[in-house]
Design a protein around this motif. Structure first.
Motif, mmCIF file in Angstrom:
data_model
loop_
_atom_site.group_PDB
_atom_site.id
_atom_site.type_symbol
_atom_site.label_atom_id
_atom_site.label_comp_id
_atom_site.label_asym_id
_atom_site.label_seq_id
_atom_site.Cartn_x
_atom_site.Cartn_y
_atom_site.Cartn_z
ATOM 1 N N ARG A 140 77.361 24.310 12.246
ATOM 2 C CA ARG A 140 75.966 23.845 12.365
ATOM 3 C C ARG A 140 75.837 22.356 12.043
ATOM 4 O O ARG A 140 74.955 21.928 11.311
ATOM 5 C CB ARG A 140 75.029 24.685 11.504
ATOM 6 N N ASP A 199 78.623 31.099 9.294
ATOM 7 C CA ASP A 199 77.612 32.085 9.684
ATOM 8 C C ASP A 199 78.257 33.441 9.957
ATOM 9 O O ASP A 199 79.388 33.527 10.425
ATOM 10 C CB ASP A 199 76.852 31.594 10.917
ATOM 11 N N SER A 249 72.977 24.213 21.754
ATOM 12 C CA SER A 249 73.776 25.193 21.015
ATOM 13 C C SER A 249 74.012 24.700 19.588
ATOM 14 O O SER A 249 73.968 23.498 19.320
ATOM 15 C CB SER A 249 75.140 25.406 21.687
ATOM 16 N N ASP A 250 74.276 25.633 18.678
ATOM 17 C CA ASP A 250 74.669 25.239 17.329
ATOM 18 C C ASP A 250 75.914 24.361 17.417
ATOM 19 O O ASP A 250 76.819 24.639 18.216
ATOM 20 C CB ASP A 250 75.005 26.478 16.481
ATOM 21 N N SER A 257 71.720 20.205 13.184
ATOM 22 C CA SER A 257 72.614 21.360 13.238
ATOM 23 C C SER A 257 73.032 21.727 14.657
ATOM 24 O O SER A 257 73.792 22.672 14.853
ATOM 25 C CB SER A 257 71.923 22.565 12.576
ATOM 26 N N THR A 258 72.513 20.988 15.644
ATOM 27 C CA THR A 258 72.783 21.386 17.028
ATOM 28 C C THR A 258 73.422 20.269 17.857
ATOM 29 O O THR A 258 73.509 19.121 17.423
ATOM 30 C CB THR A 258 71.486 21.847 17.740
ATOM 31 N N LYS A 309 73.647 30.297 21.547
ATOM 32 C CA LYS A 309 73.560 29.657 20.218
ATOM 33 C C LYS A 309 74.981 29.410 19.703
ATOM 34 O O LYS A 309 75.296 28.348 19.178
ATOM 35 C CB LYS A 309 72.793 30.585 19.281
ATOM 36 N N LYS A 310 75.825 30.430 19.873
ATOM 37 C CA LYS A 310 77.222 30.321 19.481
ATOM 38 C C LYS A 310 78.093 30.498 20.737
ATOM 39 O O LYS A 310 77.635 31.028 21.752
ATOM 40 C CB LYS A 310 77.585 31.432 18.489
ATOM 41 N N ASP A 370 78.744 24.203 16.228
ATOM 42 C CA ASP A 370 79.928 24.869 15.660
ATOM 43 C C ASP A 370 81.095 24.413 16.528
ATOM 44 O O ASP A 370 81.289 24.915 17.643
ATOM 45 C CB ASP A 370 79.798 26.394 15.759
#
Ligand SMILES: [Zn+2]
Length: 467
Positions: A437, A119, A393-394, A26-27, A385-386, A396
């Motif tokens: 993710r 999310d 980091s995620d 997911s990262t 994280k975002k 995304d």
């Protein structure tokens, strides 16, 4: 075995480079040139931009308003967001008068559970601090911070519904000095506006345009000034939501010039639409543009763009809050005060900002990423994280095609709303692939991820440490 995004241009708020991005699980595992593709699924991003997924810090899914509900729920709203390249939203739970914040949080998490496709975090709208001279509500705020609700919103508008008095605002601001949360303000002087509205109705002025004409920019500027003054006395930062006018912007800029931690967002509708173009006062169709603050005179637009360029404004959110024209907006056919306030936008934010900001030469690509992703992540306790493309980091990620042509229309958009504020607008630049993710959730304009895969985000209350 991971996913390797090769040959793209990686754009973050602070750099732009030709690099590969390796996603594992997911990262993000690695960001550098020439990552060995052996064993990975390779995605060729030649000619494309690789950016952190968008973060829309202001949405209202499944929200009650004046006896109806916003038309998108957490499924349709977040799916549309994802298709437009947004991978995180922060929505608003509403503590109604006499109820507890935990109940509101439970209600809103239940609305999202099993539905959200990306999310999501939640701000808490505070309408009442409750018993014991507000002590109960202030304790509830601390409780919410422990649940990952790192921001609260208070209203200076909508008397008798959402509006709170200055004492309540001030107490809430003071509490954030202790718990590190951030207060967001809907800044319009609701009491004065209410008088003007009643006078307009008494004069028989019932058409949608009077919604805009009864909410002067000075009423916004006054409330922005008051918000900032109260925050200054309390010694805490403050964040102004959906700032719409030059008058209001001047208040934020003046405070920031003095070193006051005042922050503000604007929305695409204020940057691109106006009373002159959308609300000439000719038909009830103009109810499509009824939201608060209202559309402003066109002369405000370049000032807001200028504010984004010079960091007097830090964020662009949508205030996505759709109501269908065919049934819901009709409630105000004979009285503009009965038109549900809000409009759709979560799907088009990146397209509009890219086309009218980056393509038009108003903002740089990096600033585009900053105002649509990185700054909201920092301000609302989700960074790193975002909001960035960095190791750990995620994953995304939006893979953006800067040449893709897109025609915005209600007939093709994915929001559950029967109109678009930008109907027929042609934009260049659109999301091609979207990862949430690490999972590919959007391909070629279609959502291919699971329903309900979006997770609740526990955000950190940082006490302004992100400044
Ligand atoms: Zn809102």
């Amino acid at each position: 075995m991971g996913t390797l995004i090769q040959n793209g241009t990686v754009v973050t708020a602070d750099r732009m480079e030709n690099a590969d991005v390796l996603i594992e699980g997911s990262t993000i595992r690695e960001v550098r040139a020439m990552i060995d593709p052996m064993g990975h699924t390779v995605v060729d991003a030649s000619g494309l931009l690789v950016m952190p997924g968008g973060i829309d810090a202001h949405t209202h899914m499944d929200m009650p308003f004046g006896g109806t509900m916003s038309a998108d729920d957490f499924l349709t709203g977040t799916r549309a967001a994802a298709i437009g390249g947004t991978t995180t939203i922060v929505d608003f739970a509403i503590q109604t008068k006499g109820s507890r914040m935990r109940d509101a949080l439970d209600i809103w998490r239940a609305k999202a559970e099993g539905k959200a496709c990306i999310d999501y975090g939640l701000h808490m709208i505070v309408t009442d601090l409750g018993s014991d001279n507000g002590r109960q509500g202030l304790n509830d705020m601390d409780d919410m911070v422990r649940e990952g609700v790192a921001s609260f919103k208070l209203f200076m508008a909508y008397p008798n519904v959402l509006m709170v008095d200055d004492g309540t605002i001030f107490k809430a601001l003071q509490q954030t000095a202790k718990n590190g949360a951030l207060i967001c303000m809907h800044a319009e002087n609701g009491s004065a506006i209410d008088v003007i509205v009643q006078q307009a109705l008494a004069d028989g002025k019932t058409a949608p345009v009077y919604h805009a004409l009864t909410r002067p920019t000075k009423a916004e500027a006054e409330a922005v000034n008051r918000s900032i003054a109260l925050a200054e006395i309390a010694g805490v930062p403050v964040y102004i939501v959906h700032l719409s006018s030059e008058d209001a912007l001047n208040q934020v800029r003046e405070a920031r010039d003095r070193g006051v931690p005042a922050f503000a967002e604007t929305c695409p509708q204020y940057l691109l639409l106006s009373i002159e173009d959308q609300m000439p006062g000719k038909s009830f169709e103009e109810a499509k543009y009824v939201f608060s603050p209202p559309l402003r005179e066109k002369k405000n637009q370049p000032k807001l763009w200028d504010g984004l360029v010079h960091d007097h404004l830090q964020v662009v959110s949508t205030d996505h809050c759709p109501f269908c024209f065919a049934d819901q907006k009709q409630a105000g056919k004979d009285d503009f005060t009965k038109i549900p306030n809000g409009a759709p936008g979560v799907e088009n934010r990146l397209q509009l900002l890219y086309h009218f900001g980056v393509n038009a030469g108003k903002i740089s690509l990096q600033r585009f990423v900053e105002i649509t992703s990185t700054a909201p992540a920092r301000i609302f306790g989700m960074y790193p994280k975002k909001g960035t493309i960095a190791v750990g980091s995620d994953a995304d990620i939006v893979i953006w095609d800067p040449e893709a042509q897109h025609l915005i229309s209600a007939s093709t958009h994915h929001m559950r709303c029967d109109y678009s504020m930008f109907e027929g607008w042609q934009v260049k630049g659109n999301a091609r692939l979207v990862y949430s993710r690490g999972e590919l959730v959007v391909e070629g304009g279609r959502y291919i991820g699971g329903i309900g895969r979006g997770q609740y985000l526990r955000r950190e209350a940082r006490g302004g440490a992100w400044q």
